[in-house]
Design a protein around this motif. Structure first.
Motif, PDB file in Angstrom:
ATOM      1  N   ARG A  43      28.142  62.829  14.238  1.00 20.74           N
ATOM      2  CA  ARG A  43      27.696  63.669  13.122  1.00 20.74           C
ATOM      3  C   ARG A  43      28.795  64.629  12.681  1.00 20.74           C
ATOM      4  O   ARG A  43      29.029  64.820  11.497  1.00 20.74           O
ATOM      5  N   GLU A  44      29.489  65.227  13.656  1.00 16.28           N
ATOM      6  CA  GLU A  44      30.547  66.192  13.340  1.00 16.28           C
ATOM      7  C   GLU A  44      31.716  65.505  12.621  1.00 16.28           C
ATOM      8  O   GLU A  44      32.283  66.066  11.678  1.00 16.28           O
ATOM      9  N   THR A  45      32.053  64.298  13.039  1.00 17.24           N
ATOM     10  CA  THR A  45      33.128  63.542  12.373  1.00 17.24           C
ATOM     11  C   THR A  45      32.765  63.263  10.920  1.00 17.24           C
ATOM     12  O   THR A  45      33.562  63.503  10.004  1.00 17.24           O
ATOM     13  N   VAL A  46      31.546  62.780  10.711  1.00 15.63           N
ATOM     14  CA  VAL A  46      31.122  62.428   9.355  1.00 15.63           C
ATOM     15  C   VAL A  46      30.994  63.695   8.497  1.00 15.63           C
ATOM     16  O   VAL A  46      31.367  63.704   7.329  1.00 15.63           O
ATOM     17  N   ARG A  47      30.488  64.779   9.107  1.00 17.88           N
ATOM     18  CA  ARG A  47      30.418  66.044   8.376  1.00 17.88           C
ATOM     19  C   ARG A  47      31.812  66.505   7.955  1.00 17.88           C
ATOM     20  O   ARG A  47      32.028  66.942   6.825  1.00 17.88           O
ATOM     21  N   GLN A  48      32.768  66.377   8.858  1.00 21.45           N
ATOM     22  CA  GLN A  48      34.149  66.771   8.538  1.00 21.45           C
ATOM     23  C   GLN A  48      34.735  65.911   7.424  1.00 21.45           C
ATOM     24  O   GLN A  48      35.409  66.423   6.521  1.00 21.45           O
ATOM     25  N   LEU A  49      34.461  64.601   7.482  1.00 23.72           N
ATOM     26  CA  LEU A  49      34.935  63.698   6.424  1.00 23.72           C
ATOM     27  C   LEU A  49      34.369  64.118   5.075  1.00 23.72           C
ATOM     28  O   LEU A  49      35.077  64.132   4.065  1.00 23.72           O
ATOM     29  N   GLN A  50      33.101  64.463   5.080  1.00 28.32           N
ATOM     30  CA  GLN A  50      32.441  64.889   3.844  1.00 28.32           C
ATOM     31  C   GLN A  50      33.077  66.177   3.331  1.00 28.32           C
ATOM     32  O   GLN A  50      33.336  66.330   2.127  1.00 28.32           O
ATOM     33  N   GLN A  51      33.368  67.096   4.249  1.00 26.22           N
ATOM     34  CA  GLN A  51      33.963  68.372   3.847  1.00 26.22           C
ATOM     35  C   GLN A  51      35.352  68.173   3.239  1.00 26.22           C
ATOM     36  O   GLN A  51      35.655  68.732   2.177  1.00 26.22           O
ATOM     37  N   TRP A  52      36.172  67.357   3.899  1.00 27.02           N
ATOM     38  CA  TRP A  52      37.512  67.085   3.358  1.00 27.02           C
ATOM     39  C   TRP A  52      37.406  66.432   1.988  1.00 27.02           C
ATOM     40  O   TRP A  52      38.178  66.723   1.077  1.00 27.02           O
TER      41      TRP A  52
END
Ligand code: C2E
Ligand code: CA
Ligand code: CA
Ligand code: CA
Length: 279
Positions: free
Chosen positions: A95-104
């Motif tokens: 979840r944190e990886t995908v959240r970070q991808l979304q943020q970038w």
């Protein structure tokens, strides 16, 4: 002699006791780690050898315990696997990886693929593809931004089931790679049935390939094997220019290692490696 034997025995028991105590301490501390937000992810860049460009990153978990300080994943991941805590931790990592991808993405950076490590327990049952596609939908992130790494040991532990799950990922458009390749026992007949995109050559071979002929031959053989099977290769643990040049000369596609960068926090990764998408 009898006396020495007894001491030796006592020594082993004490050492075992210490190990068990440490494992219990870690397991207890892990219990609150998610809630206390003690985990972070670091990102290590992956470079394409032909272009020299950053083509991806591997997400690696970091744990700073409020009571124990920093604990390495090499120490706590096996304990979390043993206790079952890896399921919740593994879901947090995804979840944190995908959240970070979304943020970038929302900050206007060109997309980059991030690889996440999976543990064996996450592969059991049939829920993993559903869980992951749900997370991607939740953050509105395209499936091809995410890559999943499973070790050769996971892949060969229950190959028929693994193949089913890998097919589901393939259908979702999520790339997969086999981590620590060369350290397990995948037979050729299974390997050609695994729908994986990439073989990740274990760092133990990379470390010695410039000085040890056998390791050089093994790395070369893995690269040829991957090419025959239509897979890409990435070498991990690349620490020197000599290793980089040798890998390039024998046709390895990508590399990852301290020679390029250590795993670094998300913001540092962004500053150093992400390119603006607005032009
Ligand atoms: P791994 O998946 O094989 O990850 C590569 C390890 O090699 C990482 O150690 C990385 O920091 C280290 N490394 C990268 N480049 C170099 C280099 O040039 N030289 C050397 N000597 N080492 C290099 P790290 O971060 O301590 O992780 C250790 C292991 O813990 C990982 O091995 C992986 O098995 C596990 N792990 C880490 N994060 C996660 C996670 O989120 N989930 C799961 N299930 N396992 C994880
Ligand atoms: Ca890995
Ligand atoms: Ca590895
Ligand atoms: Ca490893």
């Amino acid at each position: 002699a009898k006396h020495a034997g007894k001491n030796k025995y006592a020594f082993f028991t004490e050492a075992m006791q210490a190990n068990t105590t440490r494992a219990l301490t870690l397991s207890n501390a892990l219990h609150d780690a998610l809630e206390q937000q003690e985990f972070t992810l670091h990102y290590q860049p992956q470079i394409a050898l032909d272009s020299g460009k950053v083509v991806g990153a591997e997400a690696l978990i970091r744990w700073h315990s409020k009571t124990l300080g920093a604990v390495s994943p090499g120490e706590f991941i096996p304990i979390a696997e043993e206790s079952g805590q890896i399921l919740a931790i593994g879901e947090w990592v995804l979840r944190e990886t995908v959240r970070q991808l979304q943020q970038w993405r929302s900050e206007g950076f060109a997309p980059i693929r991030v690889a996440v490590n999976l543990s064996y327990a996450q592969f059991q049952g049939n829920d993993l593809p559903t869980l992951i596609s749900g997370i991607l939908e939740e953050y509105n992130v395209p499936a091809d931004y995410l890559e999943l790494e499973l070790t050769e040991h996971i892949a060969t532990n229950n190959p028929e089931h693994t193949i089913e799950i890998l097919k589901a990922f393939q259908q979702l458009g999520i790339q997969t790679s086999i981590d620590d390749f060369g350290t397990g026992y995948s037979s050729l007949s299974y390997l050609q049935r695994f729908p994986v995109y990439k073989l990740k050559i274990d760092q133990s071979f990379v470390r010695n390939m410039t000085t040890n002929t056998n390791d050089h031959i093994i790395v070369g053989t893995i690269i040829v094997l991957a090419q025959q099977l239509g897979m890409k290769t990435i070498a991990e643990g690349v620490e020197t220019k000599v290793q980089l040049d040798l890998l390039k000369s024998i046709g390895c596609d990508d590399i990852q290692g301290y020679y390029i960068s250590r795993p670094i926090p998300a913001d540092e990764f962004k500053d150093r490696y992400l390119q603006s998408d607005r032009n």
